[in-house]
Design an enzyme around this catalytic site. Sequence first.
Site, PDB file in Angstrom:
ATOM      1  N   LYS A  93       0.445 -10.381   8.361  1.00 30.86           N
ATOM      2  CA  LYS A  93       0.671  -8.820   8.654  1.00 30.86           C
ATOM      3  C   LYS A  93      -0.619  -8.270   9.313  1.00 30.86           C
ATOM      4  O   LYS A  93      -1.799  -8.229   8.608  1.00 30.86           O
ATOM      5  CB  LYS A  93       0.956  -8.178   7.443  1.00 30.86           C
ATOM      6  CG  LYS A  93       1.321  -6.551   7.809  1.00 30.86           C
ATOM      7  CD  LYS A  93       1.618  -5.735   6.671  1.00 30.86           C
ATOM      8  CE  LYS A  93       1.719  -4.188   7.172  1.00 30.86           C
ATOM      9  NZ  LYS A  93       2.086  -3.366   5.877  1.00 30.86           N
ATOM     10  N   ILE A 153       6.003  -5.309   9.593  1.00 27.45           N
ATOM     11  CA  ILE A 153       6.291  -4.671   8.344  1.00 27.45           C
ATOM     12  C   ILE A 153       5.969  -3.234   8.563  1.00 27.45           C
ATOM     13  O   ILE A 153       4.806  -2.776   8.673  1.00 27.45           O
ATOM     14  CB  ILE A 153       5.540  -5.483   7.097  1.00 27.45           C
ATOM     15  CG1 ILE A 153       5.924  -6.753   6.956  1.00 27.45           C
ATOM     16  CG2 ILE A 153       5.538  -4.676   5.850  1.00 27.45           C
ATOM     17  CD1 ILE A 153       4.982  -7.556   6.219  1.00 27.45           C
ATOM     18  N   ARG A 159      -8.630  -0.292   5.729  1.00 33.20           N
ATOM     19  CA  ARG A 159      -8.366  -0.076   4.186  1.00 33.20           C
ATOM     20  C   ARG A 159      -9.463  -0.934   3.399  1.00 33.20           C
ATOM     21  O   ARG A 159      -9.818  -0.882   2.382  1.00 33.20           O
ATOM     22  CB  ARG A 159      -7.194  -0.436   3.893  1.00 33.20           C
ATOM     23  CG  ARG A 159      -6.058   0.791   4.112  1.00 33.20           C
ATOM     24  CD  ARG A 159      -4.849   0.695   3.421  1.00 33.20           C
ATOM     25  NE  ARG A 159      -3.680   1.945   3.791  1.00 33.20           N
ATOM     26  CZ  ARG A 159      -3.617   2.794   3.219  1.00 33.20           C
ATOM     27  NH1 ARG A 159      -4.493   3.160   2.259  1.00 33.20           N
ATOM     28  NH2 ARG A 159      -2.930   3.848   3.685  1.00 33.20           N
ATOM     29  N   TYR A 206      -2.488 -10.289   4.858  1.00 30.04           N
ATOM     30  CA  TYR A 206      -2.550  -9.006   5.113  1.00 30.04           C
ATOM     31  C   TYR A 206      -3.776  -8.422   5.534  1.00 30.04           C
ATOM     32  O   TYR A 206      -4.604  -8.565   5.072  1.00 30.04           O
ATOM     33  CB  TYR A 206      -2.010  -7.997   4.234  1.00 30.04           C
ATOM     34  CG  TYR A 206      -1.923  -6.502   4.329  1.00 30.04           C
ATOM     35  CD1 TYR A 206      -1.811  -6.049   5.737  1.00 30.04           C
ATOM     36  CD2 TYR A 206      -1.487  -5.648   3.516  1.00 30.04           C
ATOM     37  CE1 TYR A 206      -1.634  -4.772   5.900  1.00 30.04           C
ATOM     38  CE2 TYR A 206      -1.539  -4.448   3.636  1.00 30.04           C
ATOM     39  CZ  TYR A 206      -1.509  -3.805   5.050  1.00 30.04           C
ATOM     40  OH  TYR A 206      -1.279  -2.584   5.256  1.00 30.04           O
ATOM     41  N   THR A 228       0.834  -1.236  -0.080  1.00 33.05           N
ATOM     42  CA  THR A 228       0.044  -0.025  -0.058  1.00 33.05           C
ATOM     43  C   THR A 228       0.776   1.354   0.137  1.00 33.05           C
ATOM     44  O   THR A 228       0.314   2.490  -0.700  1.00 33.05           O
ATOM     45  CB  THR A 228      -0.761   0.042   1.250  1.00 33.05           C
ATOM     46  OG1 THR A 228      -1.648  -1.197   1.217  1.00 33.05           O
ATOM     47  CG2 THR A 228      -1.768   1.111   1.233  1.00 33.05           C
ATOM     48  N   THR A 229       2.009   1.401   0.947  1.00 35.34           N
ATOM     49  CA  THR A 229       2.888   2.614   0.905  1.00 35.34           C
ATOM     50  C   THR A 229       3.516   2.738  -0.449  1.00 35.34           C
ATOM     51  O   THR A 229       3.769   4.024  -0.706  1.00 35.34           O
ATOM     52  CB  THR A 229       3.906   2.178   1.965  1.00 35.34           C
ATOM     53  OG1 THR A 229       3.272   1.793   3.208  1.00 35.34           O
ATOM     54  CG2 THR A 229       4.977   3.189   2.230  1.00 35.34           C
ATOM     55  N   TYR A 254     -13.259  -3.548  -0.338  1.00 32.02           N
ATOM     56  CA  TYR A 254     -14.373  -2.999  -1.083  1.00 32.02           C
ATOM     57  C   TYR A 254     -15.733  -3.931  -1.195  1.00 32.02           C
ATOM     58  O   TYR A 254     -16.771  -3.688  -0.759  1.00 32.02           O
ATOM     59  CB  TYR A 254     -14.061  -2.399  -2.417  1.00 32.02           C
ATOM     60  CG  TYR A 254     -15.402  -1.522  -3.004  1.00 32.02           C
ATOM     61  CD1 TYR A 254     -15.679  -0.441  -2.817  1.00 32.02           C
ATOM     62  CD2 TYR A 254     -16.181  -2.144  -4.038  1.00 32.02           C
ATOM     63  CE1 TYR A 254     -16.645   0.334  -3.293  1.00 32.02           C
ATOM     64  CE2 TYR A 254     -17.068  -1.382  -4.726  1.00 32.02           C
ATOM     65  CZ  TYR A 254     -17.250  -0.156  -4.223  1.00 32.02           C
ATOM     66  OH  TYR A 254     -18.376   0.491  -4.607  1.00 32.02           O
TER      67      TYR A 254
END
Length: 292
Positions: A164, A206, A140, A135, A46-47, A109
């Site tokens: 994660k 992470i 999000r 993850y 994402t980063t 979503y």
Amino acid sequence: MQKFYGTGVALVTPFKKDFSVDTEALAKIVDFVTEGGVEYLVVLGTTAETATLTAEEKDLVIKTVIDANKGRLPLVLGVGGNNTIKVVEELKTRDLSSFDAVLSVSPYYNKPTQEGIYQHFKAVAEASPVPVILYNVPGRTASNVLPATIIRLANDFSNIIGVKEAAGDIVQAMKLIQHKPKDFLVISGDDMITLPMVLAGGAGVISVIGEGFPKEFSQMVRLGLERKVEEAYALHYKISDSIDMIFEQGNPAGIKEIFKVLNLSENTVRLPLVNVNEDLASRIETFVKKIS
């Protein structure tokens, strides 16, 4: 999976002022965090603003990191999405020979049920030629992968090696650590509660802030794993204010501001993200100069 104990960093994708990918800056960041002592690198998470990258740009980022890394650290590639068939197709067709694992986010979503999440990751596990790190980031994805679902996946698929965990819930993290299979890794996805998670039995983190302060943050995690609690917390409190700052106006706008101060890259982000405001930029600059 000892290679994933300690600190992994979620690499940004640096952009030039014209919004093109800055491969020179990315290589500098790889060197910076490697020399700072982190244990592994995560590519296209994402980063990295992966949602805004073209297929060609993703390939360029991957090649740049592989070349810059020179085999020094284990590499993890982000391969996830909310279209299971597409994720499976990428796992089957992308060259993963340079990667030690993939990091795969829970579908966002769509808001699947726990059974839907299980079936998604079942398909991922069966398709992946390398180990899989789940993850969970409900902030999000709009759906929380419950400990029971993660533990079920961990028991059913030997190549699902860890999670994660970024729900920001220390109690949920402790339940995972309590009930997980022996060698399953519970990795913090929340910088602020990394040390408590490690002390509770987690494998590490992470991290985003670990990219800006790799020496201090990776040492904090190692001290936590060694149960040197007072020394670890001294480092935690030394940099904890910066964790709040880098997420205050969105990730990776905050961490990119740190890189600007460190002269590693521009602070450019792509829409819909925008730069931090002048007040936060000033506070970040002051903090970095105080730590450096």
